[in-house]
Design a protein around this motif. Sequence first.
Motif, PDB file in Angstrom:
ATOM      1  N   HIS A  13       0.837  -1.204   0.000  1.00  0.00           N
ATOM      2  CA  HIS A  13       0.000   0.000   0.000  1.00  0.00           C
ATOM      3  C   HIS A  13       0.869   1.251   0.000  1.00  0.00           C
ATOM      4  O   HIS A  13       0.651   2.174  -0.807  1.00  0.00           O
ATOM      5  CB  HIS A  13      -0.905  -0.003   1.225  1.00  0.00           C
ATOM      6  CG  HIS A  13      -1.666   1.273   1.403  1.00  0.00           C
ATOM      7  ND1 HIS A  13      -2.848   1.545   0.741  1.00  0.00           N
ATOM      8  CD2 HIS A  13      -1.399   2.373   2.165  1.00  0.00           C
ATOM      9  CE1 HIS A  13      -3.281   2.751   1.082  1.00  0.00           C
ATOM     10  NE2 HIS A  13      -2.417   3.271   1.946  1.00  0.00           N
ATOM     11  N   HIS A  14       1.843   1.299   0.897  1.00  0.00           N
ATOM     12  CA  HIS A  14       2.689   2.495   0.994  1.00  0.00           C
ATOM     13  C   HIS A  14       3.507   2.708  -0.277  1.00  0.00           C
ATOM     14  O   HIS A  14       3.714   3.860  -0.699  1.00  0.00           O
ATOM     15  CB  HIS A  14       3.625   2.373   2.196  1.00  0.00           C
ATOM     16  CG  HIS A  14       2.952   2.544   3.518  1.00  0.00           C
ATOM     17  ND1 HIS A  14       2.269   3.689   3.877  1.00  0.00           N
ATOM     18  CD2 HIS A  14       2.866   1.698   4.586  1.00  0.00           C
ATOM     19  CE1 HIS A  14       1.787   3.559   5.104  1.00  0.00           C
ATOM     20  NE2 HIS A  14       2.138   2.361   5.558  1.00  0.00           N
ATOM     21  N   LEU A  15       3.974   1.614  -0.873  1.00  0.00           N
ATOM     22  CA  LEU A  15       4.834   1.710  -2.052  1.00  0.00           C
ATOM     23  C   LEU A  15       4.054   1.934  -3.354  1.00  0.00           C
ATOM     24  O   LEU A  15       4.644   2.267  -4.374  1.00  0.00           O
ATOM     25  CB  LEU A  15       5.668   0.433  -2.186  1.00  0.00           C
ATOM     26  CG  LEU A  15       6.687   0.157  -1.077  1.00  0.00           C
ATOM     27  CD1 LEU A  15       7.245  -1.248  -1.218  1.00  0.00           C
ATOM     28  CD2 LEU A  15       7.804   1.188  -1.111  1.00  0.00           C
ATOM     29  N   LYS A  16       2.750   1.704  -3.305  1.00  0.00           N
ATOM     30  CA  LYS A  16       1.912   1.799  -4.506  1.00  0.00           C
ATOM     31  C   LYS A  16       2.435   0.878  -5.608  1.00  0.00           C
ATOM     32  O   LYS A  16       2.592   1.275  -6.766  1.00  0.00           O
ATOM     33  CB  LYS A  16       1.816   3.250  -4.998  1.00  0.00           C
ATOM     34  CG  LYS A  16       1.133   4.186  -4.028  1.00  0.00           C
ATOM     35  CD  LYS A  16       0.915   5.587  -4.618  1.00  0.00           C
ATOM     36  CE  LYS A  16       0.169   6.472  -3.646  1.00  0.00           C
ATOM     37  NZ  LYS A  16      -0.096   7.822  -4.200  1.00  0.00           N
ATOM     38  N   VAL A  17       2.676  -0.380  -5.223  1.00  0.00           N
ATOM     39  CA  VAL A  17       3.123  -1.368  -6.197  1.00  0.00           C
ATOM     40  C   VAL A  17       1.959  -1.744  -7.115  1.00  0.00           C
ATOM     41  O   VAL A  17       0.805  -1.388  -6.869  1.00  0.00           O
ATOM     42  CB  VAL A  17       3.676  -2.624  -5.489  1.00  0.00           C
ATOM     43  CG1 VAL A  17       4.871  -2.263  -4.618  1.00  0.00           C
ATOM     44  CG2 VAL A  17       2.595  -3.314  -4.658  1.00  0.00           C
ATOM     45  N   ASN A  18       2.266  -2.505  -8.158  1.00  0.00           N
ATOM     46  CA  ASN A  18       1.213  -2.913  -9.085  1.00  0.00           C
ATOM     47  C   ASN A  18       0.194  -3.824  -8.412  1.00  0.00           C
ATOM     48  O   ASN A  18      -1.023  -3.662  -8.611  1.00  0.00           O
ATOM     49  CB  ASN A  18       1.820  -3.621 -10.293  1.00  0.00           C
ATOM     50  CG  ASN A  18       2.672  -2.689 -11.132  1.00  0.00           C
ATOM     51  OD1 ASN A  18       3.819  -2.429 -10.792  1.00  0.00           O
ATOM     52  ND2 ASN A  18       2.129  -2.154 -12.211  1.00  0.00           N
ATOM     53  N   ALA A  19       0.691  -4.809  -7.651  1.00  0.00           N
ATOM     54  CA  ALA A  19      -0.219  -5.743  -6.986  1.00  0.00           C
ATOM     55  C   ALA A  19       0.473  -6.374  -5.787  1.00  0.00           C
ATOM     56  O   ALA A  19       1.701  -6.435  -5.715  1.00  0.00           O
ATOM     57  CB  ALA A  19      -0.694  -6.832  -7.952  1.00  0.00           C
ATOM     58  N   VAL A  20      -0.363  -6.847  -4.858  1.00  0.00           N
ATOM     59  CA  VAL A  20       0.102  -7.562  -3.672  1.00  0.00           C
ATOM     60  C   VAL A  20      -0.535  -8.947  -3.673  1.00  0.00           C
ATOM     61  O   VAL A  20      -1.727  -9.095  -3.951  1.00  0.00           O
ATOM     62  CB  VAL A  20      -0.288  -6.821  -2.380  1.00  0.00           C
ATOM     63  CG1 VAL A  20      -0.014  -7.690  -1.154  1.00  0.00           C
ATOM     64  CG2 VAL A  20       0.443  -5.498  -2.274  1.00  0.00           C
ATOM     65  N   PHE A  21       0.279  -9.962  -3.350  1.00  0.00           N
ATOM     66  CA  PHE A  21      -0.216 -11.328  -3.227  1.00  0.00           C
ATOM     67  C   PHE A  21       0.116 -11.804  -1.815  1.00  0.00           C
ATOM     68  O   PHE A  21       1.279 -12.064  -1.489  1.00  0.00           O
ATOM     69  CB  PHE A  21       0.445 -12.227  -4.275  1.00  0.00           C
ATOM     70  CG  PHE A  21       0.269 -11.733  -5.680  1.00  0.00           C
ATOM     71  CD1 PHE A  21      -0.885 -12.014  -6.392  1.00  0.00           C
ATOM     72  CD2 PHE A  21       1.242 -10.943  -6.281  1.00  0.00           C
ATOM     73  CE1 PHE A  21      -1.065 -11.541  -7.681  1.00  0.00           C
ATOM     74  CE2 PHE A  21       1.075 -10.463  -7.568  1.00  0.00           C
ATOM     75  CZ  PHE A  21      -0.083 -10.759  -8.275  1.00  0.00           C
ATOM     76  N   ALA A  22      -0.910 -11.880  -0.970  1.00  0.00           N
ATOM     77  CA  ALA A  22      -0.731 -12.255   0.431  1.00  0.00           C
ATOM     78  C   ALA A  22      -1.355 -13.623   0.663  1.00  0.00           C
ATOM     79  O   ALA A  22      -2.511 -13.860   0.290  1.00  0.00           O
ATOM     80  CB  ALA A  22      -1.371 -11.221   1.352  1.00  0.00           C
ATOM     81  N   PHE A  23      -0.595 -14.524   1.268  1.00  0.00           N
ATOM     82  CA  PHE A  23      -1.046 -15.882   1.538  1.00  0.00           C
ATOM     83  C   PHE A  23      -1.237 -16.047   3.041  1.00  0.00           C
ATOM     84  O   PHE A  23      -0.316 -15.830   3.819  1.00  0.00           O
ATOM     85  CB  PHE A  23      -0.029 -16.888   1.003  1.00  0.00           C
ATOM     86  CG  PHE A  23       0.138 -16.839  -0.493  1.00  0.00           C
ATOM     87  CD1 PHE A  23      -0.574 -17.707  -1.312  1.00  0.00           C
ATOM     88  CD2 PHE A  23       0.986 -15.912  -1.079  1.00  0.00           C
ATOM     89  CE1 PHE A  23      -0.439 -17.651  -2.698  1.00  0.00           C
ATOM     90  CE2 PHE A  23       1.136 -15.847  -2.460  1.00  0.00           C
ATOM     91  CZ  PHE A  23       0.415 -16.714  -3.272  1.00  0.00           C
ATOM     92  N   CYS A  24      -2.451 -16.394   3.418  1.00  0.00           N
ATOM     93  CA  CYS A  24      -2.851 -16.562   4.825  1.00  0.00           C
ATOM     94  C   CYS A  24      -2.244 -15.475   5.712  1.00  0.00           C
ATOM     95  O   CYS A  24      -1.544 -15.770   6.687  1.00  0.00           O
ATOM     96  CB  CYS A  24      -2.510 -17.946   5.349  1.00  0.00           C
ATOM     97  SG  CYS A  24      -0.776 -18.457   5.201  1.00  0.00           S
ATOM     98  N   PRO A  25      -2.484 -14.192   5.401  1.00  0.00           N
ATOM     99  CA  PRO A  25      -1.865 -13.125   6.201  1.00  0.00           C
ATOM    100  C   PRO A  25      -2.374 -13.114   7.633  1.00  0.00           C
ATOM    101  O   PRO A  25      -3.533 -13.406   7.898  1.00  0.00           O
ATOM    102  CB  PRO A  25      -2.275 -11.848   5.455  1.00  0.00           C
ATOM    103  CG  PRO A  25      -3.545 -12.208   4.750  1.00  0.00           C
ATOM    104  CD  PRO A  25      -3.377 -13.656   4.362  1.00  0.00           C
ATOM    105  N   ARG A  26      -1.458 -12.764   8.534  1.00  0.00           N
ATOM    106  CA  ARG A  26      -1.801 -12.616   9.941  1.00  0.00           C
ATOM    107  C   ARG A  26      -1.020 -11.450  10.520  1.00  0.00           C
ATOM    108  O   ARG A  26       0.137 -11.224  10.151  1.00  0.00           O
ATOM    109  CB  ARG A  26      -1.457 -13.881  10.741  1.00  0.00           C
ATOM    110  CG  ARG A  26      -2.364 -15.059  10.495  1.00  0.00           C
ATOM    111  CD  ARG A  26      -2.067 -16.176  11.461  1.00  0.00           C
ATOM    112  NE  ARG A  26      -2.881 -17.353  11.229  1.00  0.00           N
ATOM    113  CZ  ARG A  26      -2.813 -18.461  11.945  1.00  0.00           C
ATOM    114  NH1 ARG A  26      -1.956 -18.538  12.957  1.00  0.00           N
ATOM    115  NH2 ARG A  26      -3.583 -19.496  11.676  1.00  0.00           N
TER     116      ARG A  26
END
Length: 216
Positions: free
Chosen positions: A118-131
Amino acid sequence: MPEPSSAPTESDLPLPAGTSILSRPHSAQLFFVYPGLRRALNGKNPMFLLHSGLAERNLAFLRDPLVQFFEGGLDDNYPSFDAVLHWHRRYAASLPQLSEVYCVGNSSGGFSALEMGHHLKVNAVFAFCPRGPGRGPRLRQLLSEWNGRTEFHIHYSPHNQKDTEFAEALADTPHLTLHPSDPKHNDDHKIMSQMARRGDLAAVFPPQKTVDAPAG
């Protein structure tokens, strides 16, 4: 992703403690990768590379030795979250061939991928089972206002109650897509390695894009 006012070279930047770099000058993509608390993506990094299809992309693996979601920084050169975040920006700016930047994370690293992305404004984030114990409300507030660029993806197993609760609490987040695994797979918190063993992991990520031959 915004660039610093001056673009350093890769050799100008001291690596944060616990960081590993895989450099692919022909690749127009960079993936920042955040392991979970065991400092590995549910297995050894070579296994992840083999099954992720990312071995020919630029990769930066960042491990948090303090296990504090980078809130305490990483070392004397990067003593705070903001300093670590600034390193991300400077490192991306040091690779002039880039046209796409992504964040990938597993478990607690999934939380970091969402936050950093979010802060970096990347193209996309892929989060696996985030905690992120105790940090869910803060993350929801952060992501409630879209940054204008990033698409967020959360992969989790409906068989794991904690992962399901964390993911579904973010269901109303702008530009965020939930990807519950098919219950028939009986996945759990190790969903990333389970997807890798089934051959499903590589399809999650965007196609390879090189400097000389753009995808599409």
